[in-house]
Scaffold this active site. Structure first.
Site, short mmCIF file in Angstrom:
data_model
loop_
_atom_site.label_atom_id
_atom_site.label_comp_id
_atom_site.label_asym_id
_atom_site.label_seq_id
_atom_site.Cartn_x
_atom_site.Cartn_y
_atom_site.Cartn_z
CG ASN A 186 -2.96 -4.46 -0.96
OD1 ASN A 186 -2.11 -4.76 -0.10
ND2 ASN A 186 -3.74 -3.40 -0.86
CG HIS A 211 1.07 -1.80 -0.51
ND1 HIS A 211 0.65 -2.77 0.37
CD2 HIS A 211 2.18 -2.27 -1.11
CE1 HIS A 211 1.50 -3.79 0.33
NE2 HIS A 211 2.43 -3.52 -0.57
CE1 TYR A 256 -4.62 0.72 4.24
CE2 TYR A 256 -5.49 1.24 6.42
CZ TYR A 256 -4.50 0.70 5.62
OH TYR A 256 -3.39 0.14 6.20
#
Ligand code: DQA
Length: 143
Positions: free
Chosen positions: A73, A99, A22
């Site tokens: 998202n 994403h 992430y």
């Protein structure tokens, strides 16, 4: 042009999640980037995040009233929430799925998205830049 950016479950914890997946950015840092990218493209983004599926659906319904496009998202809801899909199906404006991580290269259960066949475009595994590309897509598609 006004664009709704709807982030779902656990995206408020971004900076605590695996940085290899992430990127280590916090949600507010991500949203600051999104607001800046929108400004540079002469449009207004409204970013929201919730961990409550019903609230997410309510915000989809609300966005129907004002948004020229919606960037979603949904987090893990993308993999199983038919209720969110039903809400997003109501849009005639473009729905773009983002994403941060590459869901196609992760666990089997992440590979399917309830949104994939109704999304006008998908930006997957590009980190924060996926949101920039989503904004650019909507600006281009509605020009
Ligand atoms: C995510 C991918 C999902 O599988 C996961 O549940 C998330 C984040 C992403 O942005 O990469 O919470 O949507």
């Amino acid at each position: 042009m006004r664009i709704a950016v709807l982030n779902g479950a656990n995206l408020d914890m971004l900076e605590h999640r695996d940085p290899a997946l992430y990127g280590g950015l916090s949600l507010s840092e991500l949203e600051t980037k999104i607001y800046q990218w929108a400004l540079e493209r002469q449009c207004t983004a409204r970013c929201r995040q919730t961990n409550h599926e019903g609230e997410y659906i309510d915000w989809c319904h609300e966005a129907l009233e004002w948004a020229d496009g919606v960037v979603v998202n949904p987090g893990a809801w993308a993999h199983y929430s038919w209720a969110i899909r039903d809400a997003l199906e109501l849009f005639s404006a473009p729905v773009v799925e983002v994403h941060l991580s590459d869901i196609a290269e992760r666990e089997e259960w992440r590979r399917f998205s309830v949104v994939e066949d109704i999304a006008a475009a998908r930006f997957i595994g590009k980190g924060p830049d996926g949101y920039r590309e989503a904004l650019e897509y909507i600006v281009g598609a509605t020009a």
